[in-house]
Motif scaffolding. Structure first.
Motif, PDB file in Angstrom:
ATOM      1  N   PHE A  41       0.866  -1.175   0.000  1.00  0.00           N
ATOM      2  CA  PHE A  41       0.000   0.000   0.000  1.00  0.00           C
ATOM      3  C   PHE A  41       0.900   1.221   0.000  1.00  0.00           C
ATOM      4  N   VAL A  42       0.822   2.006  -1.072  1.00  0.00           N
ATOM      5  CA  VAL A  42       1.643   3.209  -1.214  1.00  0.00           C
ATOM      6  C   VAL A  42       0.724   4.420  -1.133  1.00  0.00           C
ATOM      7  N   SER A  43       0.919   5.243  -0.114  1.00  0.00           N
ATOM      8  CA  SER A  43       0.116   6.436   0.090  1.00  0.00           C
ATOM      9  C   SER A  43       0.967   7.657  -0.227  1.00  0.00           C
ATOM     10  N   LEU A  44       0.622   8.357  -1.306  1.00  0.00           N
ATOM     11  CA  LEU A  44       1.386   9.513  -1.779  1.00  0.00           C
ATOM     12  C   LEU A  44       0.665  10.791  -1.378  1.00  0.00           C
ATOM     13  N   ALA A  45       1.228  11.507  -0.403  1.00  0.00           N
ATOM     14  CA  ALA A  45       0.588  12.723   0.115  1.00  0.00           C
ATOM     15  C   ALA A  45      -0.852  12.432   0.517  1.00  0.00           C
ATOM     16  N   GLY A  46      -1.067  11.285   1.121  1.00  0.00           N
ATOM     17  CA  GLY A  46      -2.406  10.877   1.534  1.00  0.00           C
ATOM     18  C   GLY A  46      -2.852  11.601   2.794  1.00  0.00           C
ATOM     19  N   VAL A  47      -4.151  11.806   2.910  1.00  0.00           N
ATOM     20  CA  VAL A  47      -4.691  12.548   4.068  1.00  0.00           C
ATOM     21  C   VAL A  47      -5.012  11.572   5.201  1.00  0.00           C
ATOM     22  N   GLN A  48      -4.019  10.838   5.642  1.00  0.00           N
ATOM     23  CA  GLN A  48      -4.262   9.717   6.555  1.00  0.00           C
ATOM     24  C   GLN A  48      -4.765  10.136   7.932  1.00  0.00           C
ATOM     25  N   GLN A  49      -4.389  11.311   8.396  1.00  0.00           N
ATOM     26  CA  GLN A  49      -4.934  11.813   9.652  1.00  0.00           C
ATOM     27  C   GLN A  49      -5.702  13.112   9.445  1.00  0.00           C
ATOM     28  N   GLY A  50      -6.247  13.267   8.248  1.00  0.00           N
ATOM     29  CA  GLY A  50      -7.136  14.377   7.973  1.00  0.00           C
ATOM     30  C   GLY A  50      -6.423  15.678   7.668  1.00  0.00           C
ATOM     31  N   VAL A  51      -7.211  16.734   7.488  1.00  0.00           N
ATOM     32  CA  VAL A  51      -6.689  18.065   7.182  1.00  0.00           C
ATOM     33  C   VAL A  51      -7.426  19.094   8.037  1.00  0.00           C
ATOM     34  N   ARG A  52      -6.776  20.252   8.195  1.00  0.00           N
ATOM     35  CA  ARG A  52      -7.433  21.335   8.908  1.00  0.00           C
ATOM     36  C   ARG A  52      -7.230  22.661   8.179  1.00  0.00           C
ATOM     37  N   ALA A  53      -7.303  22.623   6.891  1.00  0.00           N
ATOM     38  CA  ALA A  53      -7.256  23.833   6.073  1.00  0.00           C
ATOM     39  C   ALA A  53      -7.902  23.509   4.737  1.00  0.00           C
ATOM     40  N   ILE A  54      -8.635  24.465   4.219  1.00  0.00           N
ATOM     41  CA  ILE A  54      -9.279  24.297   2.922  1.00  0.00           C
ATOM     42  C   ILE A  54      -8.471  25.053   1.887  1.00  0.00           C
ATOM     43  N   PRO A  55      -7.691  24.368   1.059  1.00  0.00           N
ATOM     44  CA  PRO A  55      -6.883  25.063   0.057  1.00  0.00           C
ATOM     45  C   PRO A  55      -7.761  25.722  -0.998  1.00  0.00           C
ATOM     46  N   SER A  56      -7.294  26.851  -1.518  1.00  0.00           N
ATOM     47  CA  SER A  56      -8.087  27.586  -2.505  1.00  0.00           C
ATOM     48  C   SER A  56      -8.340  26.765  -3.762  1.00  0.00           C
ATOM     49  N   LYS A  97       1.246  -6.546   3.010  1.00  0.00           N
ATOM     50  CA  LYS A  97       2.607  -6.961   3.316  1.00  0.00           C
ATOM     51  C   LYS A  97       3.494  -5.795   3.728  1.00  0.00           C
ATOM     52  N   ASP A  98       3.347  -4.660   3.024  1.00  0.00           N
ATOM     53  CA  ASP A  98       4.152  -3.480   3.326  1.00  0.00           C
ATOM     54  C   ASP A  98       3.331  -2.220   3.112  1.00  0.00           C
ATOM     55  N   VAL A  99       3.568  -1.223   3.963  1.00  0.00           N
ATOM     56  CA  VAL A  99       2.929   0.079   3.824  1.00  0.00           C
ATOM     57  C   VAL A  99       4.017   1.129   3.660  1.00  0.00           C
ATOM     58  N   HIS A 100       3.910   1.936   2.614  1.00  0.00           N
ATOM     59  CA  HIS A 100       4.848   3.027   2.367  1.00  0.00           C
ATOM     60  C   HIS A 100       4.080   4.347   2.357  1.00  0.00           C
ATOM     61  N   LEU A 101       4.418   5.224   3.284  1.00  0.00           N
ATOM     62  CA  LEU A 101       3.795   6.533   3.396  1.00  0.00           C
ATOM     63  C   LEU A 101       4.781   7.590   2.937  1.00  0.00           C
ATOM     64  N   PHE A 102       4.336   8.474   2.050  1.00  0.00           N
ATOM     65  CA  PHE A 102       5.191   9.552   1.556  1.00  0.00           C
ATOM     66  C   PHE A 102       4.529  10.898   1.799  1.00  0.00           C
ATOM     67  N   GLY A 103       5.300  11.864   2.248  1.00  0.00           N
ATOM     68  CA  GLY A 103       4.795  13.210   2.454  1.00  0.00           C
ATOM     69  C   GLY A 103       5.921  14.215   2.382  1.00  0.00           C
ATOM     70  N   SER A 104       5.563  15.498   2.252  1.00  0.00           N
ATOM     71  CA  SER A 104       6.585  16.540   2.130  1.00  0.00           C
ATOM     72  C   SER A 104       6.147  17.828   2.818  1.00  0.00           C
TER      73      SER A 104
END
Length: 306
Positions: free
Chosen positions: A118-133, A218-225
């Motif tokens: 499971f590859v999560s690319l900039a995923g909102v795994q714990q939610g967001v608290r801003a509404i981007p324009s 089998k494997d989880v890969h989380l990516f964020g920046s």
């Protein structure tokens, strides 16, 4: 946790080669207001790097349809995924942005999934608290002009939960938590938060089945920046959450310092202890660049999606 600095109507869009035996198939799921074309560059590069690999970008709940409540999306996506992968021994599931939490919901509620990675690319795994324009202009008028501080008053209601964005809104304020637990049947349910008071659909399963299904991966890969610019806080992608003790809302609590990890609510600690959880932070990557940048592909995605 292995920390490093530095993926409407049913359909399928994909690329396949002649010899699909050397590489594990990959299925991609897009984010909010996205579609299968978001993965064109990534599919082109994987096709060149992995001849014969089966690559499929799901053409489901595209664009405006992606704003529908996530639990309404999940059963249909599950059916499409099950039919697509019926002849696969296993497959990688790579999901971008909102697709990250959509895919987590699919995994946790799908007992017969065959997800290898499971590859999560900039995923909102714990939610967001801003509404981007870039997103707010597509939201209903009743939420467009609401401030981030007041958004929970609308999103943590029956009305607010009718849009996908409300399903993963995460306001850390003390007076917001009771409403979050009462109305949000997605994020606290997927986390197996024992204080959740919302009623998820029957096909969401129980806390026990959701954890068992997630641990089948089998494997989880989380990516964020930190340079994401859309997911706020950015490290929600790595399961961090806003620190409620910081009035500015700028501080976060790392995944392994939260009850969901410490108490292993849905399996993160188990995955980590087994060496199957990888969280990678890469400086200077904008939200959509996970799908387009050559250096990101070469260094991070090509090896994982082999």
């Amino acid at each position: 946790i292995a920390m490093t600095s530095l993926l409407a109507a049913a359909g399928l869009a994909g690329a396949a080669g002649a010899n699909a035996t050397s590489y594990t198939p990959v299925v991609f799921m897009h984010g909010i207001n996205g579609g299968p074309d978001d993965f064109n560059t990534l599919i082109t590069r994987l096709t060149a790097a992995h001849p014969g690999q089966e690559l499929h970008a799901l053409d489901v709940f595209d664009h405006a349809m992606s704003f529908r409540p996530i639990w309404r999306q999940v059963p249909h996506i599950t059916d499409v995924l099950r039919d697509l992968t019926k002849d696969f021994d296993e497959y990688h599931l790579a999901c971008h942005s909102q697709g990250g939490i959509v895919c987590r919901a699919v995994i946790e509620s799908m007992a017969d999934h065959k997800v290898a990675t499971f590859v999560s690319l900039a995923g909102v795994q714990q939610g967001v608290r801003a509404i981007p324009s870039s997103i707010s202009k597509y939201l209903p008028e009743w939420i467009q002009n609401v401030t981030d501080n007041d958004a929970y008053k609308i999103l943590y209601t029956d009305l607010g939960q009718t849009i996908s964005f409300g399903n993963y809104w995460r306001d850390p304020a003390e007076d917001a938590r009771a409403a979050y637990l009462k109305y949000d049947a997605l994020l606290p349910v997927l986390d197996n938060d024992p204080e959740s008071a919302a009623t998820p659909p029957e096909d969401a399963g129980t806390a026990e089945t959701r954890k068992a299904n997630f641990l089948k991966v089998k494997d989880v890969h989380l990516f964020g920046s930190p340079g994401d610019g859309i997911v706020i806080p950015w490290d929600s992608s790595l399961f961090a959450t806003i620190d409620p003790s910081d009035p500015s809302g700028k501080s976060t609590i790392a995944m392994d310092k939260q009850p969901l990890y410490i108490n292993d609510w849905f399996g993160l600690r188990t995955l980590d202890q087994d060496g199957r959880l990888n969280a990678t932070a890469v400086d200077g990557v904008e939200h959509g660049e996970w799908l387009t940048r050559q250096d990101i592909f070469d260094t991070y995605l090509e090896p994982v999606l082999s």
